[in-house]
Design an enzyme around this catalytic site. Structure first.
Site, mmCIF file in Angstrom:
data_model
loop_
_atom_site.group_PDB
_atom_site.id
_atom_site.type_symbol
_atom_site.label_atom_id
_atom_site.label_comp_id
_atom_site.label_asym_id
_atom_site.label_seq_id
_atom_site.Cartn_x
_atom_site.Cartn_y
_atom_site.Cartn_z
ATOM 1 N N VAL A 121 43.747 41.666 44.766
ATOM 2 C CA VAL A 121 43.946 41.155 45.931
ATOM 3 C C VAL A 121 42.859 40.692 46.617
ATOM 4 C CG1 VAL A 121 45.830 41.440 47.628
ATOM 5 C CG2 VAL A 121 46.369 42.522 45.363
ATOM 6 N N LYS A 122 43.033 39.277 47.124
ATOM 7 C CA LYS A 122 42.311 38.862 47.934
ATOM 8 C C LYS A 122 42.561 39.033 49.581
ATOM 9 C CE LYS A 122 39.965 34.870 46.623
ATOM 10 N NZ LYS A 122 40.247 33.387 46.365
ATOM 11 N N VAL A 123 41.623 39.496 50.301
ATOM 12 C CA VAL A 123 42.168 39.995 51.603
ATOM 13 C C VAL A 123 40.900 39.327 52.503
ATOM 14 C CG1 VAL A 123 42.877 41.472 53.458
ATOM 15 C CG2 VAL A 123 43.395 41.978 51.106
#
Ligand code: E4P
Length: 226
Positions: A85-87
């Site tokens: 998951v890109k945050v």
């Protein structure tokens, strides 16, 4: 070294994963917008194209940590266990990355423009940090140099986060970082195609084919001779 395709175009993903030893796909909201349609449907189609075991990166949208964590859980439910998951590497993002780490969800600190931003994401527990090489260049700094610094900084601090170098415009940028030992890069299809395009190579391959055709006949291969 891990090699990712930076695109949400499923046709391009199918074409390029058939040709190259690609490990997975990275996406972001801009790439999803570029293909249009239902973003969840696009993400599912990408997952189907690359299979359940390939790492797939998808980005959260909300600006607050709770919302980011909610998006992250939904993405993992949708795309399965090999989802990263890109945050965004911003203060609320660092809080979200810590929440995801505690929940056993792999995170990538993204939109990284500076070494200390990467360090903070890594310290929060990100599995990857993604410096935007070309966008840093566009600000008048040296994106390759900044990315090298980030790689060295994480190593010297003993942080396990891997650099996922992103936002490339040229083969030269990619090559410089591969030479430096950066463990992961993500390339847009056009950059990957350009990197492997060389008229001198095509000419040499065509000359070998013509030589063999002169010897054995048009369209014949070694298998026809043995
Ligand atoms: C990848 O993870 C990034 O979102 C992407 O490489 C950004 O690239 P761009 O600068 O071409 O939009």
């Amino acid at each position: 070294m891990e090699l990712y395709l930076d695109t949400a175009d499923v046709g391009e993903i199918r074409r390029l994963t058939a040709l190259y030893p690609v490990d997975g796909v990275t996406t972001n909201p801009g790439l999803l917008a570029a293909v249009g349609g239902d973003p969840a449907g696009t993400l599912c189609a990408i997952r189907e194209a690359i299979g359940p075991d390939a790492p797939m990166f998808a980005q959260v949208i909300p600006a607050d940590a709770e919302g980011m964590a909610r998006d992250a859980r939904a993405l993992v439910r949708l795309l399965g266990r090999n989802t990263v998951v890109k945050v965004p590497a911003v203060p609320e993002g660092f809080r979200a990355i810590r929440m995801l780490k505690a929940a056993g969800i792999a995170a990538c600190g993204t939109v990284v423009y500076a070494p200390m931003q990467a360090l903070m994401a890594a310290k929060a527990g990100a599995a990857y940090v993604a410096p935007y090489v070309n966008r840093i260049d566009n600000l008048g700094y040296d994106g390759v140099a900044v990315t090298r610094q980030i790689h060295d900084l994480l190593e010297r601090q003993g942080l396990p986060a891997k650099v996922l170098a992103a936002s490339f415009r040229s083969a030269q940028q990619v090559q410089a970082l591969c030479l430096h030992g950066v463990p992961a890069v993500t390339c847009a299809p056009a950059v990957l195609d350009a990197m492997m395009k060389n008229p001198a190579v095509d000419e040499a391959v065509a000359a070998f084919a013509a030589d063999f055709a002169g010897l054995a006949g048009e369209g014949k291969g070694m298998a026809d001779m043995i």
